[in-house]
Write an enzyme that holds these catalytic residues in place. Structure first.
Site, short mmCIF file in Angstrom:
data_model
loop_
_atom_site.label_atom_id
_atom_site.label_comp_id
_atom_site.label_asym_id
_atom_site.label_seq_id
_atom_site.Cartn_x
_atom_site.Cartn_y
_atom_site.Cartn_z
N GLU A 191 0.84 -1.20 0.00
CA GLU A 191 0.00 0.00 0.00
C GLU A 191 0.87 1.24 0.00
O GLU A 191 0.58 2.22 -0.69
CB GLU A 191 -0.93 0.00 1.22
N ASP A 214 -7.81 2.20 7.47
CA ASP A 214 -6.45 2.73 7.60
C ASP A 214 -6.42 3.71 8.76
O ASP A 214 -7.41 3.86 9.48
CB ASP A 214 -6.01 3.38 6.28
CO CO Z 1 1.04 4.87 5.58
ZN ZN Z 2 -1.74 3.28 5.87
#
Ligand code: CO
Ligand code: ZN
Length: 328
Positions: A191, A214
């Site tokens: 990511e 997240d």
């Molecule tokens: Co990050």
């Molecule tokens: Zn992240």
């Protein structure tokens, strides 16, 4: 859940080298899903439920790190960042290379002590005295070292971005009965290098709804730029970040569910950064996508801080969202 979080943040897996964290996650979830596979890039895809809407929930398992670019004649390791490591957070920090070698990040004593040095002026000292003796070679990757420190209701650790999202996903899998939706929990790779894992896993799953899990930056420190997000005030429902607008129908569904279940939430407009949600949203013909974020201080430093209440409330909300039939 604290034990799980500790296990996840004590594991070193910078982007592209997710093997160690993948093994930890696979051991945790083996009884929690009906079907678990690992794809060619290393994403874990765990399916729960057979009917209803295909929902993809993504949390990235990689973490930011450093990569060696040059070893000088004295054995000092010069490096560049993998993901967004920030030079103001680096000097004095400890790192661990994927091969197990430990090092400390050094910077020169310069006359202007309060000037942040650029990343190419910093180096890792691994205790070597010559290039020949240095146990690191160009291309070796490292992650931060930081113990898991409890401070009352708060936790400081490395890689809470996004091991805390991973913990929320695993705990939700534990609490979620095989329900009215076909839920794909994805623990994604890379990511921090541009949501690579989410891109390919979303293509394969072809979801009808996406949710990214997240962390997001708070505005509750002394001289922060003006922002709403605060630790302990509830998980954040993402409205916008620098690369996407979260689907208003998904935002409304998330807010409505939180209200009904009396779970505190905050709204987030993230100015710098984006998440796996963006990759899900623009896959194939497009996917209505939302984001749930854990408020976090000092993101991309070795000492990221979260509040346990926010984590618990994120699990409650995600479980509530996935437990009922979804009509957007
Ligand atoms: Co990050
Ligand atoms: Zn992240």
């Amino acid at each position: 859940m604290k034990k799980l979080i500790q296990k996840l943040t004590d594991t070193y897996s910078p982007s592209g080298y997710e093997e160690a964290i993948r093994d930890v996650i696979l051991a945790e979830i083996k009884e929690l899903a009906e079907d678990i596979r690992v794809d060619a890039l290393g994403n874990i895809i765990a399916k729960k439920g057979k009917h209803g809407k295909r929902v993809m929930v993504a949390a990235h398992m990689d973490e930011i790190g450093l990569i060696a670019t040059h070893i000088d004649e004295s054995g000092f390791v010069y490096f560049t960042s993998v993901g967004g490591s920030n030079p103001r957070y680096l000097p004095g920090g400890h790192v661990r290379f994927v091969n197990g070698v430990l090092g400390v990040i050094g910077s020169e004593r310069i006359s202007k002590a309060n000037v942040v040095q650029p990343i190419d002026k910093l180096f890792v000292d691994v205790g070597a005295t010559s290039a020949a003796e240095c146990p690191v070679q160009v291309g070796d990757m490292a992650a931060f070292v930081h113990p898991n420190v409890q401070m009352g209701g708060r936790l400081v650790a490395k890689s809470l971005d996004d091991r805390i999202g991973v913990a929320v996903a695993i705990e939700t899998m534990r609490r979620l009965k095989s329900g009215p939706n076909e839920v794909f929990f994805v623990f994604s790779v890379q990511e921090e290098l541009g949501t690579r894992g989410a891109i390919v896993s979303a293509y394969g799953i072809d979801p009808e709804i996406g949710i990214g899990l997240d962390v997001s930056h708070t505005g509750d420190t002394p001289n922060s730029i003006r922002r709403e997000l605060a630790l302990g005030a509830g998980p954040a429902i993402m409205v916008k970040d620098s690369r996407m607008l979260y689907d208003p129908k998904v935002v409304a569904w998330m807010e409505g569910t939180a209200k009904k279940a009396k779970i505190p939430v905050q709204r987030e407009v993230l100015v710098g950064g984006s998440t796996d949600a963006r990759a899900i949203q623009v896959t194939r013909l497009g996917v209505p996508t939302g984001g749930l974020a854990i408020p976090c201080r000092y993101i991309h430093s070795p000492s990221e801080m979260i509040d346990y209440e926010d984590v618990e409330n994120a699990v409650k909300l995600l479980t509530a969202l996935l437990s009922a039939p979804i009509e957007l």
